[in-house]
Design an enzyme around this catalytic site. Structure first.
Site, PDB file in Angstrom:
ATOM      1  CG  ASP A  47      26.841 -60.385  27.983  1.00 17.69           C
ATOM      2  OD1 ASP A  47      27.994 -60.307  27.286  1.00 17.69           O
ATOM      3  OD2 ASP A  47      26.304 -59.366  28.346  1.00 17.69           O
ATOM      4  CE  LYS A  58      30.316 -57.895  29.804  1.00 19.10           C
ATOM      5  NZ  LYS A  58      29.276 -57.852  29.604  1.00 19.10           N
ATOM      6  CE1 TYR A 100      37.892 -69.619  37.236  1.00 23.05           C
ATOM      7  CE2 TYR A 100      38.320 -71.821  37.504  1.00 23.05           C
ATOM      8  CZ  TYR A 100      37.430 -70.759  37.305  1.00 23.05           C
ATOM      9  OH  TYR A 100      36.115 -71.090  37.091  1.00 23.05           O
ATOM     10  CG  ASP A 158      34.854 -73.624  35.171  1.00 21.95           C
ATOM     11  OD1 ASP A 158      34.441 -74.959  34.787  1.00 21.95           O
ATOM     12  OD2 ASP A 158      35.250 -73.335  36.332  1.00 21.95           O
TER      13      ASP A 158
END
Ligand code: NAI
Length: 343
Positions: free
Chosen positions: A214, A181, A134, A238
């Site tokens: 995940d 991640k 972002y 988000d």
């Protein structure tokens, strides 16, 4: 610091009515605050489509400067077109005021029926708010290749974790989990994870661990009650915060706060809901609960608790719920019921 001194008159609060359902839920929220006896000097400012239609940027410099000066804002959602069109007013505001932590609590409301209503969800998500994908660094490397750059800085990560552990302690939370991640993005998410464990070492009174994003999503829908505070990067935050809103009854109930060093902007997690705008049926709870977070921030704890308890009573009673919660109430019916529940 916000423009006000405890015991020395009303606080000044910047109000951004926003787009779509924004003005409707803002009216309902300010109406409830007035009915419970909260008095403030409200300064209404332009943002979003309304500003663009006046030939201004979606987040005008004047609005940013007034919020910087006032120190506290309550903001309704603003519309951002997908693909082309104007840049996001939110991203511009968060960057300009360096609102680096986005705090989004998700808590089961007793009495509300939903696929997860038997789970005791009580999670606070802290999302980094200025970096990651972002950061707005996008370009066409070739007419057929678009690139976005993911930015994670050591300083940006360190201040986020410092804020998160501090908030966790103040709110008597037991555990902070970082979501990442780093198995794939070894440098960017690796740095984020490394800074987290440095902060964790400095905060040994609070338990800490990490989870891959995940797996986190899967566990959020199977065992959401096991999570306490989640801290994560901008994009994961988000998505995860909308997922958590879904666990506790939907977007109409999910509040949030954008926190910076000298400023705070309180807003619902949801968007401007153009599909229901102008119909008078939007659920104002998410903005109202954002206002409750703002009242705590300003030190009005008693009024904040009173409003929250009224919302809990109306939801538990279940007779006056908005359409998103399976009821038939309009925005104003619901607002009236919340006021009555506090009397
Ligand atoms: P959205 O959150 O506006 O709507 C998603 C779904 O949830 C819709 O069906 C809507 O009717 C429903 N919904 C949302 N809030 C509700 C409420 N208070 N009461 C009842 N139902 C509600 O998300 P969408 O459609 O993806 O985005 C619409 C616009 O909002 C876009 O332009 C987007 O960029 C903007 N947006 C702005 C945000 C902000 O200003 N903070 C945050 C998210 C999106």
């Amino acid at each position: 610091m916000p423009i006000f001194l405890l015991g020395m008159g009303k606080p000044t609060i910047a109000i951004l009515p926003g787009d779509g359902i924004g003005p409707e839920i803002m009216d309902a929220t300010l109406g409830i605050l007035a009915e419970v006896g909260f008095e403030a000097e409200y300064v209404t400012l332009d943002a979003g489509l309304g500003a663009v239609e006046k030939g201004l940027p979606a987040m005008p410099t004047e609005t940013i400067e007034r919020i910087r000066e006032i120190g506290v804002a309550l903001k309704s959602p603003t519309t951002t077109p997908s693909g082309g069109g104007h840049v996001s007013a939110n991203v511009a505001l968060r960057k300009a005021l360096d609102l680096f932590a986005n705090v989004r609590p998700a808590k089961t409301l007793p009495g509300l029926k939903g696929p997860f209503s038997d789970k005791n969800v009580d999670i606070i998500i802290v999302r980094e708010n200025t970096e990651d994908l972002y950061a707005g660094i996008e370009f066409m490397a070739h007419p057929d290749v678009a690139q976005s750059i993911k930015v994670i800085t050591r300083a940006g990560s360190a201040r986020l974790f410092e804020y998160t552990f501090d908030m966790a302690r103040k709110q008597k939370r037991k555990k902070v989990t970082v979501v990442h991640k780093a198995n794939i993005m070894k440098l960017s998410d690796g740095l984020f994870l490394e800074e987290f464990y440095k902060a964790a070492k400095n905060n040994p009174d609070i338990e800490s661990d990490d989870i891959i994003v995940d797996n986190c999503c899967m566990q959020l829908v199977t065992r959401p009650e096991k999570f306490d505070v989640l801290v994560t990067e901008n994009l994961y935050g988000d998505i995860i915060s909308d997922l958590c809103a879904g666990l506790v009854g939907g977007l109409g109930l999910a509040p949030g706060a954008n926190i910076g060093k000298n400023c705070a902007v309180f807003e619902a997690v949801h968007g401007s809901a153009p599909d229901i705008a102008g119909k008078g049926i939007a659920n104002p709870t998410a903005l109202l609960m954002s206002a409750v977070m703002m009242l705590h921030h300003l030190g009005y704890h008693e009024i904040a608790d009173r409003i929250r308890n009224s919302v809990l009573r109306v939801c538990a009673d279940g007779k006056c719920l908005t359409i998103d919660l399976g009821g038939k109430a309009t925005t104003s019916d619901y607002a009236r019921e919340v006021v009555m529940a506090g009397k």
